[in-house]
Structures are given as structure tokens and as C-alpha cells.
Design an enzyme around this catalytic site. Structure first.
Site, PDB file in Angstrom:
ATOM      1  CG  HIS A 275      -5.728 124.010  86.470  1.00 27.25           C
ATOM      2  ND1 HIS A 275      -6.711 123.077  86.648  1.00 27.25           N
ATOM      3  CD2 HIS A 275      -4.574 123.417  86.831  1.00 27.25           C
ATOM      4  CE1 HIS A 275      -6.183 121.970  87.136  1.00 27.25           C
ATOM      5  NE2 HIS A 275      -4.877 122.149  87.261  1.00 27.25           N
ATOM      6  CG  ASP A 332       2.994 123.171  86.146  1.00 29.03           C
ATOM      7  OD1 ASP A 332       1.821 122.898  85.832  1.00 29.03           O
ATOM      8  OD2 ASP A 332       3.778 122.356  86.636  1.00 29.03           O
TER       9      ASP A 332
HETATM   10  C1  SDX Z   1      -1.087 121.005  85.138  1.00 31.21           C
HETATM   11  O1  SDX Z   1      -5.352 118.615  85.345  1.00 31.21           O
HETATM   12  C2  SDX Z   1      -4.552 118.884  86.284  1.00 31.21           C
HETATM   13  O2  SDX Z   1      -4.877 118.789  87.425  1.00 31.21           O
HETATM   14  C3  SDX Z   1      -3.149 119.278  85.834  1.00 31.21           C
HETATM   15  C4  SDX Z   1      -2.220 119.713  86.923  1.00 31.21           C
HETATM   16  C5  SDX Z   1      -1.916 118.591  87.858  1.00 31.21           C
HETATM   17  O3  SDX Z   1      -1.549 118.871  89.011  1.00 31.21           O
HETATM   18  O4  SDX Z   1      -1.935 117.429  87.393  1.00 31.21           O
HETATM   19  O5  SDX Z   1      -2.795 120.788  87.661  1.00 31.21           O
HETATM   20  C6  SDX Z   1      -0.908 120.189  86.350  1.00 31.21           C
HETATM   21  O6  SDX Z   1      -1.100 120.443  84.085  1.00 31.21           O
HETATM   22  C7  SDX Z   1      -1.302 122.497  85.262  1.00 31.21           C
HETATM   23  C8  SDX Z   1      -1.505 123.184  83.868  1.00 31.21           C
HETATM   24  C9  SDX Z   1      -0.114 123.413  83.249  1.00 31.21           C
HETATM   25  N1  SDX Z   1      -0.224 123.848  81.861  1.00 31.21           N
HETATM   26  C10 SDX Z   1       0.110 125.109  81.480  1.00 31.21           C
HETATM   27  O7  SDX Z   1       0.434 125.995  82.269  1.00 31.21           O
HETATM   28  C11 SDX Z   1       0.074 125.331  79.980  1.00 31.21           C
HETATM   29  C12 SDX Z   1      -0.595 126.685  79.673  1.00 31.21           C
HETATM   30  N2  SDX Z   1      -2.017 126.538  80.039  1.00 31.21           N
HETATM   31  C13 SDX Z   1      -2.934 126.293  78.900  1.00 31.21           C
HETATM   32  O8  SDX Z   1      -2.402 125.338  77.991  1.00 31.21           O
HETATM   33  C14 SDX Z   1      -4.342 125.980  79.415  1.00 31.21           C
HETATM   34  O9  SDX Z   1      -4.657 126.944  80.353  1.00 31.21           O
HETATM   35  C15 SDX Z   1      -4.655 124.629  79.995  1.00 31.21           C
HETATM   36  C16 SDX Z   1      -4.367 123.524  79.032  1.00 31.21           C
HETATM   37  C17 SDX Z   1      -3.911 124.397  81.262  1.00 31.21           C
HETATM   38  C18 SDX Z   1      -6.151 124.627  80.332  1.00 31.21           C
HETATM   39  O10 SDX Z   1      -6.808 124.883  79.183  1.00 31.21           O
HETATM   40  P1  SDX Z   1      -8.408 124.875  79.164  1.00 31.21           P
HETATM   41  O11 SDX Z   1      -9.031 124.856  80.492  1.00 31.21           O
HETATM   42  O12 SDX Z   1      -8.786 123.834  78.197  1.00 31.21           O
HETATM   43  O13 SDX Z   1      -8.701 126.311  78.665  1.00 31.21           O
HETATM   44  P2  SDX Z   1      -9.212 126.535  77.238  1.00 31.21           P
HETATM   45  O14 SDX Z   1      -8.236 125.917  76.287  1.00 31.21           O
HETATM   46  O15 SDX Z   1     -10.643 126.141  77.186  1.00 31.21           O
HETATM   47  O16 SDX Z   1      -9.054 128.115  77.124  1.00 31.21           O
HETATM   48  C19 SDX Z   1     -10.104 129.002  77.507  1.00 31.21           C
HETATM   49  C20 SDX Z   1      -9.666 130.338  76.949  1.00 31.21           C
HETATM   50  C21 SDX Z   1      -9.265 130.249  75.467  1.00 31.21           C
HETATM   51  O17 SDX Z   1      -9.459 131.521  74.882  1.00 31.21           O
HETATM   52  P3  SDX Z   1     -10.895 131.781  74.101  1.00 31.21           P
HETATM   53  O18 SDX Z   1     -11.064 130.630  73.139  1.00 31.21           O
HETATM   54  O19 SDX Z   1     -11.947 131.838  75.185  1.00 31.21           O
HETATM   55  O20 SDX Z   1     -10.684 133.122  73.392  1.00 31.21           O
HETATM   56  O21 SDX Z   1      -8.484 130.781  77.632  1.00 31.21           O
HETATM   57  C22 SDX Z   1      -7.413 130.867  76.720  1.00 31.21           C
HETATM   58  C23 SDX Z   1      -7.776 130.019  75.520  1.00 31.21           C
HETATM   59  O22 SDX Z   1      -7.108 130.476  74.368  1.00 31.21           O
HETATM   60  N3  SDX Z   1      -6.232 130.339  77.426  1.00 31.21           N
HETATM   61  C24 SDX Z   1      -5.046 130.936  77.415  1.00 31.21           C
HETATM   62  C25 SDX Z   1      -4.234 130.161  78.257  1.00 31.21           C
HETATM   63  N4  SDX Z   1      -4.954 129.119  78.743  1.00 31.21           N
HETATM   64  C26 SDX Z   1      -6.197 129.240  78.228  1.00 31.21           C
HETATM   65  N5  SDX Z   1      -4.592 132.045  76.759  1.00 31.21           N
HETATM   66  C27 SDX Z   1      -3.285 132.363  76.982  1.00 31.21           C
HETATM   67  N6  SDX Z   1      -2.443 131.674  77.781  1.00 31.21           N
HETATM   68  C28 SDX Z   1      -2.885 130.562  78.435  1.00 31.21           C
HETATM   69  N7  SDX Z   1      -2.060 129.867  79.221  1.00 31.21           N
END
Ligand code: SDX
Length: 398
Positions: A275, A332
Site C-alpha cells: 500500500h 483488496d
Molecule cells: C488501493 O491510496 C489508497 O488509499 C488506495 C486504496 C484506497 O482505499 O483508495 O487503499 C485502495 O488502491 C489499495 C492498493 C491496491 N493495489 C494492489 O494491491 C496492487 C499491488 N500493490 C502494488 O502495486 C503496490 O504495493 C502499491 C501500488 C499498492 C503501492 O506501491 P508503493 O507504495 O509505491 O510501493 P513501491 O512501488 O515503492 O514498492 C516498494 C517495494 C518495491 O521493491 P524494491 O524496489 O524495494 O525492491 O516493494 C515492492 C516494490 O517492487 N512491492 C511489491 C508489491 N508492492 C510493492 N512487490 C511485490 N508485490 C507487491 N504487491
């Protein structure tokens, strides 16, 4: 310093906007709607009660709740001409595409008498949007299965009405008793709507606020929010979770997919994990996880997909990569499982999110109009990374 040149943006990056509606503490996993903990609202409220709280800033008393409920039910019916929009959609159009289009068309039906400077007009916009979103959503589903639309009923509450409009076998009679709605399912849906109602300045709410800051028609602003919510990184994640589980297929494949999610060269991410703000457990996920397990045991949903989800959750919660990056299951991850247990089709999952979040979107739109009349138009700035100034080169010299 961006390598090619040092860059002073000349401005400090501050909070994008001020609001009194929702507070999130991502590190401590706290979520408050108008100061009330989400856990207490989820435990004790009806979704429409929470919608009133988001809009008005206070929980309604019994009379206010009764009147508001009636107003929402009364506004749930849609103009007969609006129903014609569905005839233009192919039967397999994605329900979110239909929702964006039909909600946007409300701007064509309600614009002449629209005066957003008038508090009464603003209130009508808000209640009309909350009332109609569920009817339009259910109509999108009925269109996709070639069934006649079902009218909203005044004798059912918001969640019962939605389930009846979705699944009633009736034709277009206003009142029909042929469809039993299980109270446990209504309770589960009510909980999901409360948990998804608002969430501070997430991508779709920020979209609604940015559109609203230009003075655009509020229905067009909500249509913009629906479009933003659709993305798999945001509201589309619940649908993506179920598609991911289908892709994983069985518990034996979980380690392989956990490895894929950790591989920087592999674009695969675990949908429903991580998140932008919560770097602890999403409080909504904690609440919903309990209901998810209750629902599965009560309905003996021995669907292998549910078992697989629990195995995936167990593996990820123990994995160093996820623990280090504070990637926990988000709302989700579990909502998709509950929607599937409610027999909601997967392509309707994000539509469910949009129904609930409409209460938050219209609350933020209302707050902007009331608190910041003549507010400055939203204008995000950027960090410019392109080339420095240079002179034109005629085409024969390039
Ligand atoms: C919602 O904003 C809100 O409030 C949204 C929401 C709402 O109520 O409106 O809460 C609803 O959108 C919830 C989120 C739903 N999305 C997903 O479940 C999609 C999968 N999640 C990822 O796409 C991701 O976690 C995000 C987009 C939700 C958040 O991404 P961030 O905070 O930008 O994290 P990041 O991209 O900076 O990642 C940090 C690290 C990275 O690895 P490194 O570069 O440190 O090696 O964590 C990894 C990322 O690759 N990572 C994941 C991951 N999410 C982050 N690795 C594997 N699987 C994942 N899901």
C-alpha cells in the site's frame, strides 16, 4: 542533483490539500472517518449512516437517519432515457466502462438548474449520486447478462436494494417478493461498503478533487474518479487478485509465484499486497479478514480459490522480502474473496468499490465547494528532467 544538472524546484513539496473527512496513520494502521475509528463504524453502523457522517461531519440521529435513508432511496431511480445508454453497449462491455459512461451522462441530465453555489443544490447532487450509483451499477450487470433491469424498491435498505437489483429473477415490476436476500450477505456487503467508503487523498479521490477544483459538473467529476479507480494498481486490484489466484492455480504453485513477485526483473506483483500509505497492516484488511473467514466457514465455500488465497497469505506473511518491505495484505486482497462468495462476478468487483467510494468522492467534492469557495484550481507542479534550453535546428541540418 539529477546527474546532468542540479535542480532547485524552487518550492517545497507540501500536503496536496486540507480536509476534515478522513485521517490515516499508515505506520500505526489507523483509519478514522470524521474522527471515528473505522473498527467502531464497521461494527455498529449501516453504510448509509456512514455516508451521512462523511457528508455532514456528524453521525445522524434517528430522525436524520430515517430522512436521509428515504432521500437516498427516493433518488435511486434513474431517468428512463438514461437506461437507453445501455443499449449502445455491447453485451460484454466491461461494467466499469459502462459505469464511467452512464455516470458521466448524468451531467447531461442534471446541469441546467445546477448551481453549485447553492447549498441545497450541492446536497441534492451528493444524495442523487449516492442513490443512483448503485442502480446504474446493477443495471450494468443486468445488461451484461441480458436480463431486464430491476427497479430500486423503497422497502429495502441500500445493500438489500443493490443485491435485489443485481440478482432478482423478477422482470421490471417495482415490487416483487420472489427473491430472498440472506441477511448475512447483506451484513457482509454493508461492511465492505463502509470499509471502502473513503480513504483520504487516494488516486481516485484526488482525481475527483482536481476535476472539482475547475468547477466542472459534479457528475463528470465522479465519472473521472471512476476512471481513475479502474486501474489494477488502485481499485482494480480486487479483480486483479482473483485473476492472479486463477493464474497461480493451486497451492503447490505459491512458492513459484512468490519468487516471481520478488524478482526485480519480473513485472509480476502480488495483487492485494502492499500500500502507498500503510506500511503496517491495512486496518480494513484486519477487519475484513475476519468476515472473510467467517463467510467461507458459514457457506462452506470450499472453492479451491479460497483455500489458495489463505495459503498465499500465509506464505507472504512469513517471507522476509515482504516483511522487510512491509507488504501486507490490503483491503483488496480479502474483498475480492468476499465478493466472489457473494456471487458477484469478478468484472463487477471494482464496480462494488466505486459504489462505496462514491460516498467519499461526493463528500470531498462537497467539502471543497463549502470550505474553499473560489478555491484555486488544482495545479500539481513537476520536477523537470528534460534538456536545458537549446536553439532550433532547421530540418536540413538535423
Ligand atoms: C488501493 O491510496 C489508497 O488509499 C488506495 C486504496 C484506497 O482505499 O483508495 O487503499 C485502495 O488502491 C489499495 C492498493 C491496491 N493495489 C494492489 O494491491 C496492487 C499491488 N500493490 C502494488 O502495486 C503496490 O504495493 C502499491 C501500488 C499498492 C503501492 O506501491 P508503493 O507504495 O509505491 O510501493 P513501491 O512501488 O515503492 O514498492 C516498494 C517495494 C518495491 O521493491 P524494491 O524496489 O524495494 O525492491 O516493494 C515492492 C516494490 O517492487 N512491492 C511489491 C508489491 N508492492 C510493492 N512487490 C511485490 N508485490 C507487491 N504487491
Amino acid at each position: 542533483d539529477f546527474g546532468c544538472f542540479s535542480y532547485d524546484p524552487g518550492f517545497t513539496i507540501t500536503a496536496s490539500c486540507k480536509s476534515k473527512i478522513t485521517y490515516i496513520d499508515g505506520d500505526r494502521g489507523i483509519l478514522l472517518y470524521r474522527g471515528y475509528p473505522i473498527e467502531q463504524l464497521a461494527e455498529n453502523c449501516d453504510f448509509i449512516e456512514v455516508a451521512y457522517l462523511l457528508l455532514q461531519g456528524e453521525l445522524p440521529n434517528a430522525t436524520q437517519f430515517r430522512d436521509f435513508n428515504l432521500e437516498i432511496s427516493d433518488r435511486a431511480i434513474i431517468h428512463e432515457a438514461l437506461r437507453k445508454f445501455f443499449d449502445g453497449f455491447h453485451y460484454d462491455a466491461h461494467p466499469m466502462a459502462m459505469l464511467v459512461g452512464v455516470v458521466g451522462s448524468l451531467a447531461a441530465f442534471y446541469h441546467k438548474e445546477m448551481n453549485v453555489k447553492d447549498p441545497q443544490h450541492r446536497w441534492i447532487c451528493a444524495t442523487r449520486m449516492i442513490g443512483k450509483i448503485s442502480t446504474i451499477a446493477a443495471a450494468s450487470y443486468r445488461h451484461s447478462i441480458g436480463r431486464p433491469f430491476v427497479y430500486p424498491r423503497m422497502d429495502l435498505n441500500y445493500c438489500e436494494n443493490f443485491l435485489n437489483m443485481m440478482f432478482s429473477r423478477s422482470s421490471q415490476t417495482y415490487i416483487d417478493q420472489d427473491h430472498y436476500i440472506d441477511p448475512f450477505l447483506v451484513k457482509a456487503l454493508n461492511l465492505l461498503f463502509i470499509l471502502h467508503a473513503d480513504h483520504e487523498q487516494n488516486a481516485s479521490t484526488s482525481t475527483v478533487r482536481l476535476a472539482g477544483s475547475t468547477g466542472a459538473n459534479p457528475y463528470a467529476c465522479v465519472a473521472a474518479g471512476i476512471a481513475a479507480l479502474w486501474g489494477p494498481a488502485h481499485g482494480g486490484a480486487n479483480e486483479a487478485v482473483l485473476n492472479m489466484l486463477a493464474q497461480i492455480g493451486c497451492a503447490e504453485n505459491v512458492p513459484k509465484y512468490i519468487a516471481k513477485a520478488k524478482d526485480v526483473n519480473d513485472p509480476f506483483r502480488l495483487m492485494g499486497f502492499g500500500h502507498r500509505v500503510y506500511k503496517n497492516f491495512d486496518p480494513r484488511a484486519t477487519i475484513i479478514r475476519k468476515t472473510c473467514h467467517e463467510l467461507l466457514s458459514k457457506f462452506q465455500k470450499n472453492d479451491p480459490l479460497f483455500e489458495l488465497a489463505l495459503v498465499l497469505e500465509e506464505h507472504a506473511l512469513k517471507d522476509e522480502y515482504f516483511i522487510e518491505r512491509k507488504l501486507y495484505p490490503n483491503v483488496d486482497f480479502y474483498s475480492g474473496i468476499i465478493y466472489k462468495a457473494l456471487n458477484i462476478p469478478v468484472d463487477m468487483f471494482t464496480v462494488m468499490f466505486a459504489i462505496a467510494r462514491t460516498a467519499g468522492w461526493v463528500s470531498h467534492w462537497l467539502e471543497m465547494q463549502e470550505e474553499q469557495p473560489g478555491m484555486p484550481i488544482g495545479r500539481p507542479r513537476q520536477l523537470y528532467l528534460g534538456p536545458q534550453r537549446r536553439d532550433f535546428i532547421p530540418i536540413n541540418q538535423r
